[in-house]
Design a protein around this motif. Structure first.
Motif, PDB file in Angstrom:
ATOM      1  N   TRP A 199      43.168  -1.078 -16.253  1.00  0.00           N
ATOM      2  CA  TRP A 199      42.779  -0.075 -17.249  1.00  0.00           C
ATOM      3  C   TRP A 199      41.254   0.084 -17.337  1.00  0.00           C
ATOM      4  CZ3 TRP A 199      44.730  -4.874 -18.087  1.00  0.00           C
ATOM      5  CH2 TRP A 199      43.941  -5.779 -18.792  1.00  0.00           C
ATOM      6  N   THR A 229      50.038   2.963 -24.654  1.00  0.00           N
ATOM      7  CA  THR A 229      48.802   2.823 -25.431  1.00  0.00           C
ATOM      8  C   THR A 229      49.044   2.067 -26.734  1.00  0.00           C
ATOM      9  OG1 THR A 229      47.899   4.846 -24.499  1.00  0.00           O
ATOM     10  CG2 THR A 229      46.995   4.137 -26.615  1.00  0.00           C
ATOM     11  N   ASN A 254      41.881   0.274 -24.499  1.00  0.00           N
ATOM     12  CA  ASN A 254      42.091   1.418 -23.616  1.00  0.00           C
ATOM     13  C   ASN A 254      43.439   1.295 -22.925  1.00  0.00           C
ATOM     14  OD1 ASN A 254      41.353   3.840 -22.261  1.00  0.00           O
ATOM     15  ND2 ASN A 254      40.889   2.658 -20.423  1.00  0.00           N
TER      16      ASN A 254
END
Ligand SMILES: NC(=O)c1ccc[n+]([C@@H]2O[C@H](COP(=O)([O-])OP(=O)(O)OC[C@H]3O[C@@H](n4cnc5c(N)ncnc54)[C@H](O)[C@@H]3O)[C@@H](O)[C@H]2O)c1
Ligand SMILES: [Zn+2]
Ligand SMILES: [Zn+2]
Length: 371
Positions: free
Chosen positions: A104, A172, A314
């Motif tokens: 990520w 997420t 993130n």
């Protein structure tokens, strides 16, 4: 070369228009995916509304699922016909962060350029001018050519719209809780903003075995949905009175405040609330993304004195090839009810209306379905 319909914006801050574009064949390391579903995430709206500077013209959409139609040279054609979810951050698999397993944070992702690994795009207008694909996948199109590292096979039985949501909101939000923050069982958790991402934080907190899960939103309907998904407490926020929201969170949590506060909106005011609600030793996990250039503030002395922490998250620290199938399995086992987030299915031509509803806070997750 084939014709595909896709939702293009000329530049950040401009409305989408559905156009018929030309899509090239996949080159080595690339995969042609026929799209089946694409969720409408607030990150698309940030670009649509000009909160973030992005190049154009570009096909938006980054929460997508589809079926593999063809592969470029060097890839195994046996995967043709497989249903997949798409990662919006295609890892290069070579840089320092990829080698560390922190994909990520990949330093060499083609998604940074909204193009393929060689810097070019497979999409063009009828006049031959290039059109970018948001985060290299541009899922608001009937089909796309994408980097092979963005393509994650899904287990049998996962509906397209669920696979799509795994591609952004679910990874997420759930990942912020179980991967970034590694919330221990028995923790108290608050989630500020329970749209698609925040509701996924709530689902993640349930999976993690949180003792109390406090949902906070201005919308009563969102709070009802959060309660259905396992929130134990809910606070209807008054955006004009942020101090009252902080007090209500601390009271609901007891013990001075929640161990973890997840901010899933992305405004300076709600980021400040997330930090202010922490007890000593508490952690604020910032998931929402602000407009470019915005600052958030907190009082430094008690933050340091109380050993509090702030962390950014993130993509829920997702390693898509590992985590997407895990989230899909959890859905199939009934432990991650992703389908409950979806409150509207729409055709691509209604995308601007979907953005209007998202901007007004009227939708949990809306999903574009392709024929
Ligand atoms: N960190 C990441 O990797 C990542 C990935 C995807 C999305 N995001 C960001 O996460 C944020 C949320 O995305 P989403 O798709 O869930 O958006 P959304 O619009 O569906 O959800 C936002 C929610 O916040 C609520 N809200 C707005 N103002 C509020 C206030 N003052 N107090 C309480 N509630 C309020 C809205 O009613 C809505 O339910 C966006 O900023 C998006 O860009 C971050
Ligand atoms: Zn997103
Ligand atoms: Zn990398």
């Amino acid at each position: 070369m084939r014709e595909v319909r896709g939702a293009v914006i000329e530049a950040a801050g401009r409305p989408t228009a559905v156009e018929t574009l030309l899509l090239d064949d996949p080159r080595p390391g690339e995969v042609l995916v026929r799209m089946t579903a694409s969720g409408v995430c607030h990150s698309d709206l940030h670009v649509r509304d000009g909160d973030w500077d992005r190049p154009g013209p570009i096909v938006l959409g980054h929460e997508g699922a589809g079926v593999i139609e063809a592969v470029g040279a060097g890839l195994d054609p046996a995967v043709v016909g497989r249903p997949v979810a798409l990662s919006w951050y295609a890892p290069c698999l070579r840089c320092r962060e990829c080698q560390r397993g922190r994909q990520w944070l990949c330093l060499g992702s083609p998604s940074l350029r909204h193009a393929q690994a060689d810097g070019t795009t497979r999409l063009q207008r009828q006049d031959g001018s290039p059109v970018l694909a948001y985060l290299s996948i541009g899922t608001f199109a009937e089909a796309q050519v994408v980097p092979a590292s963005a393509v994650i096979p899904m287990p049998d039985g996962v509906p397209p719209e669920v696979a799509a949501l795994i591609g952004c909101g679910v990874s997420t939000g759930v990942g912020a809780v179980v991967k970034t923050a590694e919330v221990p069982a028995g923790s108290t958790v608050a989630v500020i903003g329970v749209g698609g991402v925040g509701l996924s934080c709530v689902m993640g907190a349930v999976l993690a075995g949180a003792r109390r899960i406090i949902a906070v939103d201005v919308s009563r309907a969102k709070l009802d949905l959060a309660a259905d998904l396992g929130a134990t407490d809910w606070i209807q926020a008054d955006a004009a009175n942020p101090a009252a929201t902080v007090d209500a969170i601390r009271t609901a949590a007891g013990d001075g405040g929640p161990d973890f506060v997840f901010e899933a909106i992305g405004t300076p005011a709600t980021i400040a609330q997330a930090i202010a609600a922490l007890p000593p030793g508490g952690t604020a996990v910032l998931v929402g993304l602000t407009r470019f250039g915005e600052l958030a503030a907190f009082e430094a002395f008690p933050f340091v004195d109380g050993g509090r922490r702030i962390t950014g998250s993130n993509y829920g620290s997702a390693v898509a090839a590992v985590d997407f199938p895990r989230y899909a399995d959890a859905y199939l086992a009934g432990r991650l009810p992703v389908d409950r987030l979806i409150d509207r299915r729409l055709p691509l031509d209604d995308l601007e209306d979907a953005f209007d509803r998202l901007r007004a806070g009227q939708a949990a997750r809306q999903v574009v379905l392709f024929e």
